[in-house]
Design a protein around this motif. Structure first.
Motif, PDB file in Angstrom:
ATOM      1  N   GLY A   1      -3.920 -10.172  -2.081  1.00  0.00           N
ATOM      2  CA  GLY A   1      -5.112 -10.131  -2.930  1.00  0.00           C
ATOM      3  C   GLY A   1      -5.768  -8.764  -3.027  1.00  0.00           C
ATOM      4  N   ALA A   2      -5.319  -7.810  -2.230  1.00  0.00           N
ATOM      5  CA  ALA A   2      -5.921  -6.468  -2.247  1.00  0.00           C
ATOM      6  C   ALA A   2      -5.586  -5.758  -3.551  1.00  0.00           C
ATOM      7  N   THR A   3      -6.576  -5.102  -4.113  1.00  0.00           N
ATOM      8  CA  THR A   3      -6.344  -4.321  -5.332  1.00  0.00           C
ATOM      9  C   THR A   3      -6.095  -2.868  -4.954  1.00  0.00           C
ATOM     10  N   PRO A   4      -5.486  -2.098  -5.851  1.00  0.00           N
ATOM     11  CA  PRO A   4      -5.326  -0.669  -5.574  1.00  0.00           C
ATOM     12  C   PRO A   4      -6.663   0.006  -5.272  1.00  0.00           C
TER      13      PRO A   4
ATOM     14  N   VAL B   1      -0.166   7.487  -2.260  1.00  0.00           N
ATOM     15  CA  VAL B   1      -0.195   6.695  -1.028  1.00  0.00           C
ATOM     16  C   VAL B   1      -0.740   5.298  -1.331  1.00  0.00           C
ATOM     17  N   ARG B   2      -1.838   5.252  -2.073  1.00  0.00           N
ATOM     18  CA  ARG B   2      -2.447   3.974  -2.458  1.00  0.00           C
ATOM     19  C   ARG B   2      -1.431   3.086  -3.169  1.00  0.00           C
ATOM     20  N   ASP B   3      -0.712   3.655  -4.132  1.00  0.00           N
ATOM     21  CA  ASP B   3       0.259   2.872  -4.893  1.00  0.00           C
ATOM     22  C   ASP B   3       1.394   2.366  -4.009  1.00  0.00           C
ATOM     23  N   ARG B   4       1.827   3.189  -3.068  1.00  0.00           N
ATOM     24  CA  ARG B   4       2.902   2.765  -2.160  1.00  0.00           C
ATOM     25  C   ARG B   4       2.437   1.630  -1.252  1.00  0.00           C
ATOM     26  N   VAL B   5       1.212   1.747  -0.738  1.00  0.00           N
ATOM     27  CA  VAL B   5       0.669   0.668   0.098  1.00  0.00           C
ATOM     28  C   VAL B   5       0.545  -0.598  -0.738  1.00  0.00           C
ATOM     29  N   PHE B   6       0.028  -0.479  -1.950  1.00  0.00           N
ATOM     30  CA  PHE B   6      -0.133  -1.642  -2.826  1.00  0.00           C
ATOM     31  C   PHE B   6       1.207  -2.337  -3.067  1.00  0.00           C
TER      32      PHE B   6
ATOM     33  N   VAL C   1       2.208  -4.267   0.012  1.00  0.00           N
ATOM     34  CA  VAL C   1       1.405  -5.472   0.224  1.00  0.00           C
ATOM     35  C   VAL C   1       1.891  -6.630  -0.657  1.00  0.00           C
ATOM     36  N   LEU C   2       2.560  -6.327  -1.736  1.00  0.00           N
ATOM     37  CA  LEU C   2       3.091  -7.392  -2.593  1.00  0.00           C
ATOM     38  C   LEU C   2       4.159  -8.208  -1.882  1.00  0.00           C
ATOM     39  N   HIS C   3       4.768  -7.639  -0.832  1.00  0.00           N
ATOM     40  CA  HIS C   3       5.842  -8.312  -0.101  1.00  0.00           C
ATOM     41  C   HIS C   3       5.368  -8.940   1.204  1.00  0.00           C
ATOM     42  N   ASN C   4       4.444  -8.275   1.890  1.00  0.00           N
ATOM     43  CA  ASN C   4       3.955  -8.731   3.194  1.00  0.00           C
ATOM     44  C   ASN C   4       2.539  -8.226   3.412  1.00  0.00           C
ATOM     45  N   PRO C   5       1.745  -8.930   4.202  1.00  0.00           N
ATOM     46  CA  PRO C   5       0.469  -8.354   4.613  1.00  0.00           C
ATOM     47  C   PRO C   5       0.768  -7.094   5.437  1.00  0.00           C
ATOM     48  N   LEU C   6      -0.103  -6.113   5.351  1.00  0.00           N
ATOM     49  CA  LEU C   6       0.121  -4.863   6.080  1.00  0.00           C
ATOM     50  C   LEU C   6      -1.124  -4.424   6.828  1.00  0.00           C
ATOM     51  N   PHE C   7      -0.930  -4.018   8.069  1.00  0.00           N
ATOM     52  CA  PHE C   7      -1.934  -3.319   8.859  1.00  0.00           C
ATOM     53  C   PHE C   7      -1.668  -1.840   8.608  1.00  0.00           C
ATOM     54  N   VAL C   8      -2.668  -1.104   8.101  1.00  0.00           N
ATOM     55  CA  VAL C   8      -2.463   0.276   7.645  1.00  0.00           C
ATOM     56  C   VAL C   8      -3.373   1.220   8.423  1.00  0.00           C
ATOM     57  N   TRP C   9      -2.817   2.353   8.836  1.00  0.00           N
ATOM     58  CA  TRP C   9      -3.584   3.372   9.537  1.00  0.00           C
ATOM     59  C   TRP C   9      -3.043   4.756   9.177  1.00  0.00           C
ATOM     60  N   ALA C  10      -3.837   5.778   9.473  1.00  0.00           N
ATOM     61  CA  ALA C  10      -3.414   7.165   9.282  1.00  0.00           C
ATOM     62  C   ALA C  10      -3.406   7.821  10.658  1.00  0.00           C
ATOM     63  N   ASP C  11      -2.256   8.361  11.054  1.00  0.00           N
ATOM     64  CA  ASP C  11      -2.157   8.948  12.390  1.00  0.00           C
ATOM     65  C   ASP C  11      -2.911  10.282  12.469  1.00  0.00           C
ATOM     66  N   ALA C  12      -2.824  10.948  13.588  1.00  0.00           N
ATOM     67  CA  ALA C  12      -3.575  12.186  13.816  1.00  0.00           C
ATOM     68  C   ALA C  12      -3.230  13.284  12.810  1.00  0.00           C
TER      69      ALA C  12
END
Length: 87
Positions: free
Chosen positions: A63-66, A17-22, A25-36
């Motif tokens: 600029g976020a790192t993994p 999951v971390r790698d996919r979010v990372f 983020v390389l393409h666009n800023p992302l607001f990230v959450w985990a649903d219920a």
């Protein structure tokens, strides 16, 4: 509003999951959450839906790192586990 991206499940393979979010983020800023159900989702910050504060992992930019991303996801996971134990 665009449909949020799905990155995986908080309770399964957190590193994946971390790698996919990372990569996202390389393409666009992302607001990230985990649903219920622990499904980790992300969307551009301007398209962010209203979600409970406890669901939010953060807003990540290029600029976020993994490690940064994983720490924030682990915090959400830890809070979920704590809430389950207290219930």
């Amino acid at each position: 509003m665009s449909k949020p991206s799905t990155f995986g499940n908080l309770y399964k393979n957190l590193e994946q999951v971390r790698d996919r979010v990372f990569r996202g983020v390389l393409h666009n800023p992302l607001f990230v959450w985990a649903d219920a159900n622990g499904v980790v989702r992300g969307t551009r910050p301007e398209n962010a839906p209203e979600v409970p504060t406890a669901w939010i992992a953060g807003t990540f930019d290029v600029g976020a790192t993994p490690d940064d991303i994983e720490k924030d996801l682990r915090l959400v996971l830890r809070e979920r586990c704590r809430d389950i134990i207290l219930d």
